[in-house]
Design a protein around this motif. Sequence first.
Motif, mmCIF file in Angstrom:
data_model
loop_
_atom_site.group_PDB
_atom_site.id
_atom_site.type_symbol
_atom_site.label_atom_id
_atom_site.label_comp_id
_atom_site.label_asym_id
_atom_site.label_seq_id
_atom_site.Cartn_x
_atom_site.Cartn_y
_atom_site.Cartn_z
ATOM 1 N N ALA A 53 -23.455 3.561 15.013
ATOM 2 C CA ALA A 53 -24.449 3.070 14.076
ATOM 3 C C ALA A 53 -23.854 2.010 13.150
ATOM 4 O O ALA A 53 -24.563 1.159 12.641
ATOM 5 C CB ALA A 53 -25.003 4.218 13.250
ATOM 6 N N GLY A 54 -22.546 2.045 12.933
ATOM 7 C CA GLY A 54 -21.912 1.141 11.979
ATOM 8 C C GLY A 54 -21.326 -0.091 12.632
ATOM 9 O O GLY A 54 -21.347 -0.265 13.844
ATOM 10 N N SER A 55 -20.797 -0.956 11.783
ATOM 11 C CA SER A 55 -20.185 -2.191 12.274
ATOM 12 C C SER A 55 -18.713 -2.257 11.891
ATOM 13 O O SER A 55 -18.144 -3.345 11.812
ATOM 14 C CB SER A 55 -20.925 -3.395 11.690
ATOM 15 O OG SER A 55 -20.824 -3.379 10.270
ATOM 16 N N SER A 56 -18.100 -1.102 11.636
ATOM 17 C CA SER A 56 -16.693 -1.089 11.232
ATOM 18 C C SER A 56 -15.804 -1.663 12.327
ATOM 19 O O SER A 56 -16.097 -1.538 13.513
ATOM 20 C CB SER A 56 -16.239 0.336 10.915
ATOM 21 O OG SER A 56 -16.923 0.831 9.790
ATOM 22 N N VAL A 57 -14.715 -2.280 11.888
ATOM 23 C CA VAL A 57 -13.712 -2.824 12.796
ATOM 24 C C VAL A 57 -12.411 -2.087 12.501
ATOM 25 O O VAL A 57 -12.042 -1.928 11.338
ATOM 26 C CB VAL A 57 -13.530 -4.348 12.579
ATOM 27 C CG1 VAL A 57 -12.454 -4.904 13.477
ATOM 28 C CG2 VAL A 57 -14.855 -5.075 12.799
ATOM 29 N N TYR A 58 -11.741 -1.625 13.557
ATOM 30 C CA TYR A 58 -10.539 -0.817 13.379
ATOM 31 C C TYR A 58 -9.314 -1.536 13.918
ATOM 32 O O TYR A 58 -9.394 -2.294 14.879
ATOM 33 C CB TYR A 58 -10.683 0.526 14.100
ATOM 34 C CG TYR A 58 -11.859 1.328 13.603
ATOM 35 C CD1 TYR A 58 -11.783 2.031 12.409
ATOM 36 C CD2 TYR A 58 -13.050 1.358 14.314
ATOM 37 C CE1 TYR A 58 -12.868 2.755 11.942
ATOM 38 C CE2 TYR A 58 -14.128 2.083 13.853
ATOM 39 C CZ TYR A 58 -14.041 2.776 12.675
ATOM 40 O OH TYR A 58 -15.115 3.489 12.207
ATOM 41 N N GLY A 59 -8.190 -1.256 13.284
ATOM 42 C CA GLY A 59 -6.912 -1.792 13.736
ATOM 43 C C GLY A 59 -5.817 -0.803 13.410
ATOM 44 O O GLY A 59 -5.994 0.113 12.603
ATOM 45 N N LEU A 60 -4.694 -1.002 14.051
ATOM 46 C CA LEU A 60 -3.520 -0.163 13.808
ATOM 47 C C LEU A 60 -2.365 -1.115 13.570
ATOM 48 O O LEU A 60 -2.115 -1.998 14.385
ATOM 49 C CB LEU A 60 -3.262 0.717 15.036
ATOM 50 C CG LEU A 60 -2.529 2.020 14.835
ATOM 51 C CD1 LEU A 60 -3.250 2.912 13.852
ATOM 52 C CD2 LEU A 60 -2.372 2.740 16.156
ATOM 53 N N ALA A 61 -1.687 -0.964 12.450
ATOM 54 C CA ALA A 61 -0.594 -1.879 12.118
ATOM 55 C C ALA A 61 0.523 -1.117 11.417
ATOM 56 O O ALA A 61 0.284 -0.095 10.774
ATOM 57 C CB ALA A 61 -1.106 -3.002 11.215
ATOM 58 N N ALA A 62 1.725 -1.647 11.548
ATOM 59 C CA ALA A 62 2.890 -1.064 10.874
ATOM 60 C C ALA A 62 3.120 -1.812 9.569
ATOM 61 O O ALA A 62 2.856 -3.008 9.464
ATOM 62 C CB ALA A 62 4.117 -1.161 11.765
ATOM 63 N N ILE A 63 3.622 -1.092 8.582
ATOM 64 C CA ILE A 63 3.959 -1.711 7.304
ATOM 65 C C ILE A 63 5.435 -2.125 7.367
ATOM 66 O O ILE A 63 6.267 -1.369 7.870
ATOM 67 C CB ILE A 63 3.664 -0.748 6.137
ATOM 68 C CG1 ILE A 63 3.826 -1.448 4.801
ATOM 69 C CG2 ILE A 63 4.488 0.512 6.229
ATOM 70 C CD1 ILE A 63 3.238 -0.669 3.641
ATOM 71 N N ASP A 64 5.747 -3.321 6.890
ATOM 72 C CA ASP A 64 7.141 -3.776 6.957
ATOM 73 C C ASP A 64 7.903 -3.384 5.686
ATOM 74 O O ASP A 64 7.349 -2.753 4.780
ATOM 75 C CB ASP A 64 7.224 -5.278 7.250
ATOM 76 C CG ASP A 64 6.804 -6.180 6.092
ATOM 77 O OD1 ASP A 64 6.570 -5.681 4.968
ATOM 78 O OD2 ASP A 64 6.719 -7.402 6.310
ATOM 79 N N VAL A 65 9.177 -3.753 5.600
ATOM 80 C CA VAL A 65 10.020 -3.354 4.467
ATOM 81 C C VAL A 65 9.536 -3.932 3.139
ATOM 82 O O VAL A 65 9.841 -3.384 2.077
ATOM 83 C CB VAL A 65 11.510 -3.731 4.696
ATOM 84 C CG1 VAL A 65 12.087 -2.948 5.842
ATOM 85 C CG2 VAL A 65 11.666 -5.213 4.904
ATOM 86 N N SER A 66 8.773 -5.021 3.185
ATOM 87 C CA SER A 66 8.253 -5.629 1.960
ATOM 88 C C SER A 66 6.869 -5.114 1.589
ATOM 89 O O SER A 66 6.283 -5.571 0.604
ATOM 90 C CB SER A 66 8.186 -7.151 2.120
ATOM 91 O OG SER A 66 9.465 -7.666 2.382
ATOM 92 N N GLY A 67 6.312 -4.207 2.407
ATOM 93 C CA GLY A 67 4.986 -3.670 2.104
ATOM 94 C C GLY A 67 3.859 -4.495 2.680
ATOM 95 O O GLY A 67 2.705 -4.324 2.299
ATOM 96 N N ARG A 68 4.192 -5.399 3.629
ATOM 97 C CA ARG A 68 3.149 -6.238 4.228
ATOM 98 C C ARG A 68 2.579 -5.591 5.481
ATOM 99 O O ARG A 68 3.285 -4.944 6.247
ATOM 100 C CB ARG A 68 3.709 -7.616 4.596
ATOM 101 C CG ARG A 68 4.001 -8.479 3.390
ATOM 102 C CD ARG A 68 4.512 -9.813 3.850
ATOM 103 N NE ARG A 68 5.688 -9.605 4.710
ATOM 104 C CZ ARG A 68 6.807 -10.298 4.647
ATOM 105 N NH1 ARG A 68 6.909 -11.292 3.800
ATOM 106 N NH2 ARG A 68 7.805 -10.039 5.439
#
Length: 168
Positions: A53-68
């Motif tokens: 029913a929604g339009s959400s978009v999903y992703g999976l990502a790692a956080i780096d040592v600087s918090g990015r």
Amino acid sequence: MRRSAVVIAVVEVTVAPLIPPLMPPEQGEGNGRRPGVLRRPPLPLPDLPIPRAGSSVYGLAAIDVSGRIADRMIVRALGWGGGTRLHIYESAGLIVVRLDPQGVFTLTGQGHLHLPAAVRKWCGLKPGDRLLLAADPDGGVLVVHPPAALDAVVAQIHAAALGGEQHE
């Protein structure tokens, strides 16, 4: 030389039929069928998944040592670009990121999201942690799910799906 006899036991295994067996007619069946004619019950229908029913978009990502966090698809879905001003805060163990013209945080020039150290600490994030990113383009909000929050949600869903069984 001594010979031994080998005995093999055969065990009967019953497999449920794919096509239901013929059933005798029900007493007093007045549906126009011939009396005494065998019939099959209807085949069972599978439960169909509920459509999205929604339009959400999903992703999976790692956080780096600087918090990015780098996920171009999520940033693009939200319509954000480098320098976009944001409000970032923690709520119920999740990280909420909203578009805010007065926000003190911005996307990097490369379009990476930089999570503040305080938020990373509150959520127990370490470099290399994989995060679920859930973007709501219509609402202009990104919710970042840390591993601890995912563990809790997955445990709850698995308990419901497995009938309370514990698997480790």
